[in-house]
Design a protein around this motif. Structure first.
Motif, PDB file in Angstrom:
ATOM      1  N   GLN A 262       0.821  -1.200   0.000  1.00 47.76           N
ATOM      2  CA  GLN A 262       0.000   0.000   0.000  1.00 47.76           C
ATOM      3  C   GLN A 262       0.857   1.253   0.000  1.00 47.76           C
ATOM      4  OE1 GLN A 262      -3.503  -0.024  -0.319  1.00 47.76           O
ATOM      5  NE2 GLN A 262      -2.778  -2.035  -0.919  1.00 47.76           N
ATOM      6  N   GLU A 263       0.292   2.313  -0.506  1.00 43.72           N
ATOM      7  CA  GLU A 263       1.012   3.558  -0.719  1.00 43.72           C
ATOM      8  C   GLU A 263       1.581   4.118   0.584  1.00 43.72           C
ATOM      9  OE1 GLU A 263       0.227   7.765  -3.035  1.00 43.72           O
ATOM     10  OE2 GLU A 263      -1.422   6.425  -2.565  1.00 43.72           O
ATOM     11  N   GLY A 264       2.896   4.309   0.577  1.00 41.97           N
ATOM     12  CA  GLY A 264       3.544   4.968   1.694  1.00 41.97           C
ATOM     13  C   GLY A 264       3.691   4.116   2.936  1.00 41.97           C
ATOM     14  N   ASP A 265       3.266   2.858   2.903  1.00 41.23           N
ATOM     15  CA  ASP A 265       3.288   2.016   4.101  1.00 41.23           C
ATOM     16  C   ASP A 265       4.333   0.930   3.917  1.00 41.23           C
ATOM     17  OD1 ASP A 265       2.844   0.484   6.298  1.00 41.23           O
ATOM     18  OD2 ASP A 265       0.848  -0.205   5.714  1.00 41.23           O
ATOM     19  N   THR A 266       5.426   1.014   4.654  1.00 44.14           N
ATOM     20  CA  THR A 266       6.482   0.006   4.527  1.00 44.14           C
ATOM     21  C   THR A 266       6.642  -0.816   5.801  1.00 44.14           C
ATOM     22  OG1 THR A 266       8.179   1.557   5.293  1.00 44.14           O
ATOM     23  CG2 THR A 266       7.769   1.466   2.931  1.00 44.14           C
ATOM     24  N   ALA A 267       5.981  -0.435   6.867  1.00 46.75           N
ATOM     25  CA  ALA A 267       6.232  -1.088   8.148  1.00 46.75           C
ATOM     26  C   ALA A 267       5.639  -2.490   8.210  1.00 46.75           C
ATOM     27  CB  ALA A 267       5.651  -0.239   9.282  1.00 46.75           C
ATOM     28  N   ASP A 268       4.415  -2.637   7.730  1.00 48.49           N
ATOM     29  CA  ASP A 268       3.723  -3.912   7.889  1.00 48.49           C
ATOM     30  C   ASP A 268       3.398  -4.564   6.555  1.00 48.49           C
ATOM     31  OD1 ASP A 268       2.073  -2.188  10.460  1.00 48.49           O
ATOM     32  OD2 ASP A 268       3.582  -3.749  10.758  1.00 48.49           O
ATOM     33  N   VAL A 269       4.177  -4.244   5.552  1.00 47.59           N
ATOM     34  CA  VAL A 269       3.911  -4.806   4.237  1.00 47.59           C
ATOM     35  C   VAL A 269       4.578  -6.166   4.140  1.00 47.59           C
ATOM     36  CG1 VAL A 269       4.252  -4.530   1.770  1.00 47.59           C
ATOM     37  CG2 VAL A 269       3.701  -2.557   3.172  1.00 47.59           C
ATOM     38  N   GLY A 270       3.788  -7.197   3.911  1.00 42.83           N
ATOM     39  CA  GLY A 270       4.343  -8.535   3.729  1.00 42.83           C
ATOM     40  C   GLY A 270       4.534  -8.830   2.256  1.00 42.83           C
ATOM     41  N   PHE A 470       9.328   3.732  -2.058  1.00 45.04           N
ATOM     42  CA  PHE A 470       8.341   4.806  -1.968  1.00 45.04           C
ATOM     43  C   PHE A 470       8.953   6.021  -1.272  1.00 45.04           C
ATOM     44  CE2 PHE A 470       4.637   1.525  -1.860  1.00 45.04           C
ATOM     45  CZ  PHE A 470       4.870   1.246  -3.190  1.00 45.04           C
ATOM     46  N   GLY A 471       8.892   7.154  -1.923  1.00 43.94           N
ATOM     47  CA  GLY A 471       9.447   8.392  -1.370  1.00 43.94           C
ATOM     48  C   GLY A 471      10.949   8.511  -1.518  1.00 43.94           C
ATOM     49  N   GLU A 472      11.592   7.559  -2.208  1.00 41.68           N
ATOM     50  CA  GLU A 472      13.058   7.554  -2.289  1.00 41.68           C
ATOM     51  C   GLU A 472      13.591   7.870  -3.682  1.00 41.68           C
ATOM     52  OE1 GLU A 472      14.821   7.592   0.233  1.00 41.68           O
ATOM     53  OE2 GLU A 472      13.400   6.929   1.762  1.00 41.68           O
ATOM     54  N   TRP A 473      12.751   8.338  -4.574  1.00 46.76           N
ATOM     55  CA  TRP A 473      13.185   8.788  -5.906  1.00 46.76           C
ATOM     56  C   TRP A 473      14.200   9.924  -5.727  1.00 46.76           C
ATOM     57  CZ3 TRP A 473      10.182   8.115 -10.832  1.00 46.76           C
ATOM     58  CH2 TRP A 473      10.642   8.936 -11.859  1.00 46.76           C
ATOM     59  N   GLY A 474      15.387   9.763  -6.283  1.00 43.80           N
ATOM     60  CA  GLY A 474      16.426  10.781  -6.137  1.00 43.80           C
ATOM     61  C   GLY A 474      17.077  10.792  -4.766  1.00 43.80           C
ATOM     62  N   ARG A 475      16.681   9.875  -3.930  1.00 45.98           N
ATOM     63  CA  ARG A 475      17.243   9.804  -2.571  1.00 45.98           C
ATOM     64  C   ARG A 475      17.923   8.435  -2.412  1.00 45.98           C
ATOM     65  NH1 ARG A 475      11.959  11.879  -2.452  1.00 45.98           N
ATOM     66  NH2 ARG A 475      11.878  14.127  -2.064  1.00 45.98           N
ATOM     67  N   LYS A 476      17.330   7.523  -1.638  1.00 43.76           N
ATOM     68  CA  LYS A 476      17.976   6.232  -1.425  1.00 43.76           C
ATOM     69  C   LYS A 476      17.986   5.367  -2.689  1.00 43.76           C
ATOM     70  CE  LYS A 476      17.258   5.912   3.574  1.00 43.76           C
ATOM     71  NZ  LYS A 476      16.667   5.121   4.686  1.00 43.76           N
ATOM     72  N   MET A 477      16.996   5.556  -3.579  1.00 41.11           N
ATOM     73  CA  MET A 477      17.049   4.834  -4.847  1.00 41.11           C
ATOM     74  C   MET A 477      18.294   5.235  -5.633  1.00 41.11           C
ATOM     75  SD  MET A 477      12.992   5.037  -5.840  1.00 41.11           S
ATOM     76  CE  MET A 477      13.202   4.545  -7.536  1.00 41.11           C
ATOM     77  N   GLN A 478      18.705   6.475  -5.468  1.00 41.96           N
ATOM     78  CA  GLN A 478      19.893   6.976  -6.163  1.00 41.96           C
ATOM     79  C   GLN A 478      21.177   6.505  -5.476  1.00 41.96           C
ATOM     80  OE1 GLN A 478      19.481   8.732  -9.014  1.00 41.96           O
ATOM     81  NE2 GLN A 478      21.676   8.733  -9.389  1.00 41.96           N
ATOM     82  N   LEU A 548      -0.473   9.248 -12.047  1.00 40.36           N
ATOM     83  CA  LEU A 548       0.037  10.353 -11.237  1.00 40.36           C
ATOM     84  C   LEU A 548       0.381   9.874  -9.831  1.00 40.36           C
ATOM     85  CD1 LEU A 548       0.656  13.384 -11.072  1.00 40.36           C
ATOM     86  CD2 LEU A 548      -1.701  13.734 -10.302  1.00 40.36           C
ATOM     87  N   ARG A 549      -0.474   9.012  -9.256  1.00 40.67           N
ATOM     88  CA  ARG A 549      -0.188   8.494  -7.921  1.00 40.67           C
ATOM     89  C   ARG A 549       1.063   7.621  -7.933  1.00 40.67           C
ATOM     90  NH1 ARG A 549      -5.902   8.338  -7.659  1.00 40.67           N
ATOM     91  NH2 ARG A 549      -5.981   6.191  -8.420  1.00 40.67           N
ATOM     92  N   TYR A 550       1.301   6.914  -9.033  1.00 40.12           N
ATOM     93  CA  TYR A 550       2.514   6.103  -9.168  1.00 40.12           C
ATOM     94  C   TYR A 550       3.739   6.998  -9.074  1.00 40.12           C
ATOM     95  CZ  TYR A 550       5.990   3.106 -11.542  1.00 40.12           C
ATOM     96  OH  TYR A 550       7.108   2.384 -11.872  1.00 40.12           O
ATOM     97  N   TRP A 551       3.748   8.100  -9.844  1.00 38.59           N
ATOM     98  CA  TRP A 551       4.891   9.017  -9.839  1.00 38.59           C
ATOM     99  C   TRP A 551       5.072   9.666  -8.475  1.00 38.59           C
ATOM    100  CZ3 TRP A 551       8.035   8.200 -13.576  1.00 38.59           C
ATOM    101  CH2 TRP A 551       7.614   7.981 -14.880  1.00 38.59           C
ATOM    102  N   THR A 552       4.003  10.255  -7.937  1.00 42.01           N
ATOM    103  CA  THR A 552       4.136  10.982  -6.668  1.00 42.01           C
ATOM    104  C   THR A 552       4.480  10.041  -5.515  1.00 42.01           C
ATOM    105  OG1 THR A 552       1.726  10.832  -6.317  1.00 42.01           O
ATOM    106  CG2 THR A 552       2.575  12.826  -7.378  1.00 42.01           C
ATOM    107  N   ASN A 553       4.022   8.785  -5.611  1.00 41.82           N
ATOM    108  CA  ASN A 553       4.329   7.825  -4.563  1.00 41.82           C
ATOM    109  C   ASN A 553       5.834   7.574  -4.481  1.00 41.82           C
ATOM    110  OD1 ASN A 553       3.288   5.967  -2.555  1.00 41.82           O
ATOM    111  ND2 ASN A 553       3.981   4.332  -3.895  1.00 41.82           N
ATOM    112  N   PHE A 554       6.471   7.370  -5.614  1.00 42.24           N
ATOM    113  CA  PHE A 554       7.914   7.135  -5.617  1.00 42.24           C
ATOM    114  C   PHE A 554       8.692   8.422  -5.333  1.00 42.24           C
ATOM    115  CE2 PHE A 554       7.012   3.091  -7.764  1.00 42.24           C
ATOM    116  CZ  PHE A 554       7.923   2.269  -7.124  1.00 42.24           C
TER     117      PHE A 554
END
Length: 647
Positions: A262-270, A470-478, A548-554
């Motif tokens: 789910q969008e923005g949720d990494t803690a409990d994603v199986g 998610f949220g790491e475009w240009g950050r940890k993905m880089q 758009l949600r795909y882009w903004t999510n990353f």
């Protein structure tokens, strides 16, 4: 390893390999053989080929005597799919970049389907001149056996005018083309919210998918007698699951979710399953590692799938006899990757693609009844000296996350202190796979090591790994990418002072970010069809859409007006560029607009930064044309050899 070719087939395409490294043309041009499909009765084989002049050709031969039954010169047409509709009919699906009257959003890539009777040479464009429909298809037509005879199931658009409305709207609908009568009929008329259909073994509508672009709510309905039953309902911000075909029983359907996380949720994603086989009672299953689905050519039911376990691909069939037969075929090619390309209706004659680590990919024909196999031809005209070693690599990211990838090593060089080209993949939610990659092989042939990292946010490694992007475009993905460079330097494999970064699409963004968002690591950067101006990219994407949600999510932003975009946008940071940049962009790119590179070039010019800009006329996002694909490769190599000499 010596390969014996089917007598006469493609003989003009295969010449003796040079003792020296192959020219760039050998890698950069389109594959000599793009696809091979065997007829349902196993009597003929149809091939989609590319000639040395980059012109495409469709050819059909009899297997008994190798005689030509039919051929057509395709010119520069972009062939997307080739399949048999009956023992005497083939369907060719092609695409072109165009604008359509009444369709908003500018130029798009439109598909069309051509039906050919190979015995009479008669042709028919499917959905042409059909009342209330467009003459385009949304995917290659499918075959269903209806009353014992083959019919084509065609997915396309049809107009519908609501009561009281002054104009009609286009809806995704399903058509049937009867091969015997030559008539087209409507199987399912589209309506608001319906974004996909599934058709049963006998031509009946068995499922439909509904998606609300604004809310992200998805529903799957399966036919239950005369009624429709909702078997699944979820909020999926990243988009609607696609219907991938029937399940193992006639009333079931397989879906592929764009991201179970789910969008923005990494803690409990199986590691939930992206592939699901739904039944009418709402239950579902399928092993999570399954990716490529395999269907019975007679019943259209799911009978197996391909898996990628680590770096090794394999096939699993639900029927023990089919599984044993496939294992016998794979056993005939030890140490090589074998994949299913097509098979006859009886599943006794099978065309396979074989990837040899030293020779590259080739096609072969296996006959289970005769217990024989014969080579058909190589995908690329390469010799044993022209294919570099590809090995898996793994390393830790700065925060401890395990990252994997592939390293292609140049032949004839000691793997120490090598010049390196980093080649991050596009997507970003895709992945690089083991096996032959024409771009990596071309760069390695010039003397470079090539790193293809599967950074966080890549698909195919479980939902936790995907969601970590998610949220790491240009950050940890880089930094995942640059961490791979530092790992290879620490191992002594590459020279940290001789590294450039090259990529296409999202990989093009990563190449630009490598010398703007990041600094001090790369000697040069090459962006092919890359994203450069993030604000403009979001503004060009339909509002309230899953795209758009795909882009903004990353990207980790709220929208195009979010100020956080500036810190990860290469066009905004052009004045920080600390290495020469080569921009290459297809003029007909409908995924990442050509204007993205125009804006980047303008920003670099204003900042007084060294750069070059190459336009690929008539080229799309996927480098589908041979001449412009080669132009891209030649321009890239010339730039790299000047800025980062391999010797």
């Amino acid at each position: 390893m010596k390969r014996l070719f089917l007598a006469g087939l493609l003989a003009c395409l295969f010449a003796a390999a040079s003792v020296n490294a192959a020219p760039l043309e050998a890698y950069g041009r389109l594959p000599a053989i793009e696809d091979l499909q065997i007829s349902p009765d196993g009597a003929m084989i149809a091939g989609s080929l590319t000639l040395p002049n980059d012109k495409r050709q469709i050819i059909v031969r009899k297997l008994a005597d190798n005689s030509v039954v039919y051929f057509i010169e395709g010119g520069s047409v972009k062939v997307r799919d080739l399949r048999w509709a009956s023992p005497r009919h083939i369907v060719i699906t092609t695409s072109r970049t165009a604008s359509a009257q009444g369709i908003q959003g500018g130029r798009r890539e439109y598909l069309s389907a051509l039906l050919i009777d190979v015995t009479t040479s008669k042709t028919k464009q499917l959905l042409a001149n059909e009342e209330a429909s467009m003459n385009v298809v949304t995917r290659p037509p499918e075959v269903r056996m209806i009353d014992g005879a083959p019919s084509l199931i065609i997915y396309g658009y049809r107009h519908k005018t609501e009561r009281g409305a002054d104009r009609s709207r286009l809806y995704l609908s399903v058509f049937r083309y009867d091969l015997a009568s030559g008539r087209t009929s409507v199987l399912a008329q589209g309506d608001d919210g319906i974004d996909d259909w599934e058709i049963g073994p006998s031509g009946e509508v068995v499922a439909k998918s509904l998606y609300n672009q604004r809310s992200g709510r998805w529903r799957l309905l399966i036919r239950d007698g005369a009624d429709w039953k909702t078997v699944a309902e979820e909020v999926l911000p990243l988009g609607s699951p696609s219907l991938r075909g029937l399940g193992r029983t006639p009333g079931s359907v397989v879906t592929l979710s764009p991201a179970a996380a789910q969008e923005g949720d990494t803690a409990d994603v199986g590691d939930e399953q992206n592939l699901r086989e739904y039944r009418a009672d709402g239950s579902w299953d399928l092993p999570s590692s399954m990716r490529g689905l395999i269907y019975d050519p007679s019943s259209s039911l799911l009978i197996g799938a391909s898996e990628l376990i680590g770096d090794q691909g394999r096939y699993v069939f639900f029927d023990p006899k089919a599984d044993a037969a496939w294992k016998a075929i794979a056993k005939a090619y030890p140490g090589q990757q074998v994949s299913l390309t097509s098979w006859s209706q009886s599943r006794r004659k099978i065309v396979v693609r074989v990837e040899d680590p030293t020779m590259g990919p080739a096609f072969a024909l296996a006959d289970l009844d005769k217990k024989s196999a014969s080579w058909i031809g190589d995908v690329y005209k390469l010799g044993e000296d022209d294919v570099a070693l590809v090995k898996p690599v793994s390393y830790k990211a700065q925060d401890g996350l395990d990252i994997s990838g592939y390293l292609t090593l140049p032949r004839g060089k000691d793997p120490k202190k090598l010049p390196l080209i980093v080649l991050p993949h596009g997507g970003p939610a895709t992945r690089d796979r083991p096996g032959f990659d024409w771009w990596s092989q071309a760069l390695a042939s010039r003397g470079y090591a090539v790193l293809q990292p599967n950074f966080r946010g890549s698909d195919g490694f479980g939902d936790r790994f995907l969601a970590a992007g998610f949220g790491e475009w240009g950050r940890k993905m880089q930094t995942d990418v640059s961490d791979g460079v530092k790992h290879l330097a620490k191992e002594g494999v590459i020279d940290l002072k001789r590294v450039c970064i090259v990529g296409a699409s999202y990989g093009g963004y990563a190449a630009l970010a490598g010398v703007t968002v990041e600094q001090g690591l790369y000697r040069c950067s090459v962006s092919v069809n890359g994203v450069a101006d993030l604000k403009r990219m979001l503004l060009s994407t339909p509002r309230r859409s899953s795209v758009l949600r795909y882009w903004t999510n990353f990207m980790g932003v709220e929208g195009a007006r979010d100020r956080d975009l500036d810190a990860i946008s290469p066009a905004v940071l052009a004045a920080r560029a600390d290495a020469p940049i080569l921009l290459i962009h297809g003029r007909d790119d409908t995924v990442v607009p050509y204007d993205q590179s125009v804006q980047m070039a303008r920003a670099l010019k204003q900042a007084g930064k060294p750069h070059e800009f190459v336009t690929l006329p008539g080229e799309d996002h996927w480098l589908s044309r041979g001449d412009t694909r080669l132009q891209m490769l030649q321009s890239t190599v010339a730039f790299l050899e000047r800025e980062n000499p391999p010797n």
